[in-house]
Motif scaffolding. Structure first.
Motif, short mmCIF file in Angstrom:
data_model
loop_
_atom_site.label_atom_id
_atom_site.label_comp_id
_atom_site.label_asym_id
_atom_site.label_seq_id
_atom_site.Cartn_x
_atom_site.Cartn_y
_atom_site.Cartn_z
N GLU A 1 0.86 -1.08 0.10
CA GLU A 1 -0.07 -0.12 0.09
C GLU A 1 0.90 1.05 0.17
OE1 GLU A 1 -2.77 -0.11 3.07
OE2 GLU A 1 -4.01 -1.73 2.52
N ARG A 2 2.25 1.29 0.74
CA ARG A 2 2.65 2.24 0.71
C ARG A 2 3.75 2.44 -0.57
NH1 ARG A 2 3.71 0.21 5.97
NH2 ARG A 2 5.85 -0.71 5.27
N GLU A 3 4.34 1.49 -1.08
CA GLU A 3 5.17 1.36 -2.16
C GLU A 3 4.89 0.19 -3.09
OE1 GLU A 3 7.31 3.87 -3.06
OE2 GLU A 3 7.32 4.85 -1.34
N PRO A 4 4.01 0.28 -4.00
CA PRO A 4 3.54 -0.82 -4.77
C PRO A 4 4.59 -1.27 -5.70
CG PRO A 4 2.55 1.20 -5.45
CD PRO A 4 3.36 1.69 -4.35
N GLU A 5 5.61 -0.69 -6.16
CA GLU A 5 6.50 -1.02 -7.05
C GLU A 5 8.06 -0.84 -6.77
OE1 GLU A 5 5.85 0.40 -11.03
OE2 GLU A 5 3.76 -0.11 -10.91
N PRO A 6 8.63 -1.89 -5.65
CA PRO A 6 10.14 -1.77 -5.41
C PRO A 6 10.78 -2.26 -6.62
CG PRO A 6 8.87 -3.54 -4.27
CD PRO A 6 7.76 -2.78 -4.93
N LEU A 7 12.05 -1.96 -6.64
CA LEU A 7 13.04 -2.13 -7.44
C LEU A 7 13.61 -3.53 -7.16
CD1 LEU A 7 14.44 -1.36 -10.07
CD2 LEU A 7 16.26 -0.56 -8.61
N ALA B 1 2.65 -10.69 -3.10
CA ALA B 1 2.50 -9.34 -2.84
C ALA B 1 3.28 -8.35 -3.74
CB ALA B 1 2.98 -8.87 -1.66
N PHE B 2 4.27 -9.07 -4.39
CA PHE B 2 4.93 -8.11 -5.42
C PHE B 2 5.44 -9.27 -6.71
CE2 PHE B 2 5.89 -6.21 -1.44
CZ PHE B 2 5.42 -4.84 -1.65
N ALA B 3 4.54 -9.16 -7.66
CA ALA B 3 4.47 -10.21 -8.60
C ALA B 3 5.79 -10.42 -9.29
CB ALA B 3 3.30 -10.26 -9.62
N THR B 4 6.52 -9.10 -9.91
CA THR B 4 7.69 -9.25 -10.56
C THR B 4 8.77 -8.96 -9.95
OG1 THR B 4 7.12 -6.95 -11.49
CG2 THR B 4 6.16 -8.91 -12.50
N VAL B 5 9.02 -8.53 -8.51
CA VAL B 5 10.15 -8.17 -8.09
C VAL B 5 11.29 -9.17 -7.69
CG1 VAL B 5 10.93 -7.13 -5.95
CG2 VAL B 5 8.77 -6.12 -6.91
N THR C 1 16.47 -0.55 16.09
CA THR C 1 17.42 -1.67 15.53
C THR C 1 17.64 -2.83 16.50
OG1 THR C 1 18.20 -0.52 14.00
CG2 THR C 1 18.86 -2.40 13.79
N HIS C 2 17.34 -4.06 16.32
CA HIS C 2 17.70 -5.20 17.06
C HIS C 2 18.14 -6.34 16.27
CE1 HIS C 2 15.44 -3.41 20.44
NE2 HIS C 2 14.63 -2.96 19.56
N LEU C 3 18.94 -7.09 16.82
CA LEU C 3 19.44 -8.41 16.51
C LEU C 3 18.50 -9.66 16.70
CD1 LEU C 3 21.73 -10.33 15.24
CD2 LEU C 3 22.75 -10.49 17.39
N HIS C 4 17.81 -10.02 15.86
CA HIS C 4 16.60 -11.02 15.98
C HIS C 4 17.00 -12.53 15.91
CE1 HIS C 4 13.83 -7.55 15.65
NE2 HIS C 4 14.77 -7.19 14.98
N GLY C 5 15.95 -13.41 16.21
CA GLY C 5 16.21 -14.91 15.84
C GLY C 5 14.75 -15.31 15.35
N TYR C 6 14.62 -16.08 14.45
CA TYR C 6 13.55 -16.81 13.93
C TYR C 6 12.74 -15.67 13.13
CZ TYR C 6 14.67 -20.40 17.15
OH TYR C 6 15.24 -21.18 18.01
N THR C 7 13.28 -14.86 12.74
CA THR C 7 12.84 -13.64 12.07
C THR C 7 13.10 -13.61 10.40
OG1 THR C 7 12.99 -12.30 14.04
CG2 THR C 7 12.84 -11.13 11.88
N ALA C 8 12.46 -12.99 9.84
CA ALA C 8 12.62 -12.73 8.31
C ALA C 8 12.68 -11.13 8.10
CB ALA C 8 11.47 -12.87 7.43
N SER C 9 13.94 -10.67 8.04
CA SER C 9 14.29 -9.10 7.95
C SER C 9 14.40 -8.74 6.47
CB SER C 9 15.27 -8.75 8.67
OG SER C 9 15.47 -7.33 8.64
N ILE C 10 13.49 -8.03 5.80
CA ILE C 10 13.39 -7.62 4.50
C ILE C 10 13.44 -6.39 4.21
CG2 ILE C 10 12.13 -8.20 2.45
CD1 ILE C 10 10.39 -10.27 3.79
N GLY C 11 14.32 -5.90 3.27
CA GLY C 11 14.48 -4.51 2.84
C GLY C 11 13.95 -4.47 1.43
N PHE C 12 13.09 -3.61 1.06
CA PHE C 12 12.58 -3.15 -0.05
C PHE C 12 13.10 -2.04 -0.58
CE2 PHE C 12 9.17 -5.91 1.60
CZ PHE C 12 8.77 -6.91 0.40
N LEU C 13 13.81 -1.91 -1.78
CA LEU C 13 14.52 -1.03 -2.45
C LEU C 13 13.37 -0.15 -3.14
CD1 LEU C 13 17.49 0.31 -2.64
CD2 LEU C 13 17.67 -1.18 -4.63
#
Length: 428
Positions: A343-349, A377-381, A399-411
């Motif tokens: 909803e915020r950024e529909p087309e990440p690179l 969620a992002f069909a062609t990224v 910012t934290h160091l996590h376990g059992y987590t998925a940390s995702i960065g969308f460009l």
């Protein structure tokens, strides 16, 4: 002097942004490099190349970047070894490859971006109680108002939490996404930086026309009410309260168990965690907001007094809630977070995924659990990344160091924030 507006059409056009990603499962390093180079087949120079490689190639790791740079062109190279590799195959399908040879390479062209790759020697870090300048000096530049950071850390680094805290202090408000690289038995490090293998930490400060939006999925769901810590010593919780009732953590958990299903009680035996409230003002007695909690391992129980030891320093007045981790909760949480991001950024690179070794098939019972949700969620990224020994990402502003987590960065693109004009120019 400013250019006349009617002459601007004479200026050269801004080059288009692009992302090209490749994935190979060849058994030998040379064959894997040949495969990804053939898939990318680009004569254009990238601004940043991201390389994620499985530990199956660990002994040959020093040869990897020299081999890639003979076939591909990039201003900067950055990457790490992973316990598994995330990449996008030649058919454009994202894959999670665990415990097998894999090489993922992503080339990025980012017009208008200000990229500052950095390498940090973590053997002696600045004082956390001192000024921010020594931390900024380690990175080599201050952050702009709209910066974000990719951060990868070698598993041999001491005081990783101190490193993250120091960077958070010096670069406040900067989203930081990444993870702890995979371990291997070779004598060199697990990080890749501009042609070499290294230890410590490496990363890239991203500013200007592009940024990384962080999405952190902790993969748990709450059970029972929110308690307040009444007694604690270091990382041990001795007593909690709910309203006027006080109890030991173990006794509080036993009351919760009576309301659970048989399946949930079975999960408690091996998938029980504690959510530690990040802000007492945001929590109700039955909070369902996963972002309000930092999920931490329960590392011990004292049957004599009903206390529990937590992988986090605890304090009196903190709010806590028991949490369960399962595939359904992880899928639901990540699906919602991705929908919010779309909803915020529909087309990440591009999307960069740093997932815990405890996720993947071990959590979902099938391959490609996290990346299939990203693709929905992002069909062609293009998607790339690694399975990590700890994931780095923000929760509730820190910012934290996590376990059992998925940390995702969308460009994603953003409007550049220009620096203030010099006084003389502004006066003119």
């Amino acid at each position: 002097m400013a250019a006349f507006p009617f002459l601007r059409w004479l200026e050269p056009a801004e080059p288009a942004a692009w992302c090209r990603s490749a994935l190979s499962q060849e058994a030998s390093l040379e064959a894997a490099v040949e495969a990804v180079a053939g898939q990318l087949s680009s004569k254009e120079e990238a601004d940043l190349a991201l390389v994620f490689v499985s530990s199956a190639y660990a002994s040959d790791l020093p040869r990897l970047l020299p081999l890639l740079s003979q076939r591909l062109r990039s201003s900067h190279w950055l990457g790490c070894v992973g316990g598994g590799v995330v990449g996008t195959d030649p058919a454009g399908v994202p894959r999670e490859l665990e415990r097998e040879p894999a090489l993922s390479v992503t080339l990025l062209r980012l017009p208008g971006a200000r990229l500052h790759p950095f390498q940090i020697d973590t053997s002696q870090l600045p004082d956390l109680d001192g000024p921010a300048e020594p931390w900024i000096d380690r990175v080599g530049t201050a952050a702009g108002a709209s910066a974000s950071m990719l951060l990868l850390v070698d598993p041999s680094s001491p005081a990783i939490n101190d490193l993250i805290s120091g960077l958070d202090y010096a670069f406040a408000g900067v989203d930081k996404v990444g993870g702890i690289a995979g371990q291997h038995s070779a004598s060199h490090g697990s990080l890749l930086f501009d042609g070499a293998v290294c230890t410590g930490a490496v990363g890239c400060l991203i500013d200007g026309a592009w940024r990384l939006d962080a999405v952190v999925a902790q993969g748990c769901r709450p059970i029972g009410p929110v308690f307040e810590v009444e007694q604690a010593q270091r990382n041990v919780v001795l007593e909690v309260s709910l309203g006027q009732r006080r109890n030991t953590p173990v006794a509080a958990l036993q009351e919760i168990l009576t309301a659970l299903t048989p399946e949930e009680r079975e999960l408690v035996k091996h998938s029980l965690f504690l959510g530690v409230g990040r802000s007492n003002f945001s929590l109700s007695s039955s909070s369902e907001d996963s972002a309000a909690f930092l999920v931490r391992n329960l590392i011990g129980v004292d049957p004599r007094n009903g206390a529990v030891a937590v992988a986090e320093r605890m304090r009196v007045g903190q709010q806590v809630q028991f949490q369960l981790r399962d595939a359904a909760a992880s899928s639901q949480e990540l699906r919602q977070l991705l929908a919010n991001q779309a909803e915020r950024e529909p087309e990440p690179l591009a999307a960069l995924v740093f997932a815990c070794l405890g996720r993947g098939q071990g959590l979902y019972g099938r391959p490609d659990g996290d990346v299939s949700l990203c693709r929905a969620a992002f069909a062609t990224v293009p998607i790339a990344g690694a399975f990590c020994n700890g994931e780095i990402g923000p929760v509730a502003g820190n910012t934290h160091l996590h376990g059992y987590t998925a940390s995702i960065g969308f460009l994603v693109p953003q409007e550049p924030v220009d620096p203030p004009a010099p006084a003389a120019e502004a006066a003119a």
